[in-house]
Design an enzyme around this catalytic site. Sequence first.
Site: not given
Ligand SMILES: [Zn+2]
Length: 253
Positions: A41, A126, A137, A160
């Site tokens: 930052r 964060h 999931c 995924c």
């Molecule tokens: Zn997943």
Amino acid sequence: MIAPDLDTAVAELSEMIAEAEAILPFTGAGISTECGIPDFRSPGGLWTKNRPIPFDEFLASQDMRDESWRRRFAIDATFGAARPGRGHSALASLYRSGKVPAVVTQNIDNLHQASGIAPQDVVELHGNTTYALCLECERRYELEWIKEQFDANGQHAPDCTCGGFIKTATVSFGQSMPAAAMQRAEDLTKRCDLFLAVGSSLVVWPAAGFPLMAKRNGASLVIINRDPTEFDEIADLVVRHDIGDVLGPFIQH
Ligand SMILES: [Zn+2]
């Protein structure tokens, strides 16, 4: 008071730590700069050159997800090579001594865990950039595997097995704050008798709320940061020296 010099800072801090029963370190980018992790930052930091990709844009397009991963791989050498600094080691020593129940951090670099603090005792506001999660999931993925898939698939980010998007386990702009971590940070803040803000400018929300909350609950407030913060006036001790130099004396092997 503002510590006039390093020796006074260490002496004052030493006294306050000795008297405290529950110390809550709250850390920001400044604790990791000596480890080679840039403050994204800060002026000239990565985020001033490369606008961060907001969460809604990540969700909206494969191009943005690919770009997001391209950028993450580009800084992997920096994160991969980083080792805990003196500040991390000092806090880990206080943790082992039983005075620090947990650390709250704005950092995503995993260096508190690497310094020996148990993962469940590092409260990450964060998130963490050293691994990834499915947004649907929450299955965990390692960056190495994602890079392999990315390269094998013509520089496209993999999804995924459930069909959800995979993203570093960080909190992006526009993404909601992790509720459990926020609640835990608040509980820890209310229970501590010494709040130790280390290397945080204390301006980025929600960081700004915690020092005040600690003071209102009767804790002492110490701010160790290179630059002045908005809370210096209500702090019991303000230290503007190098974090490693200030905390180094508290490392116990
Ligand atoms: Zn997943």
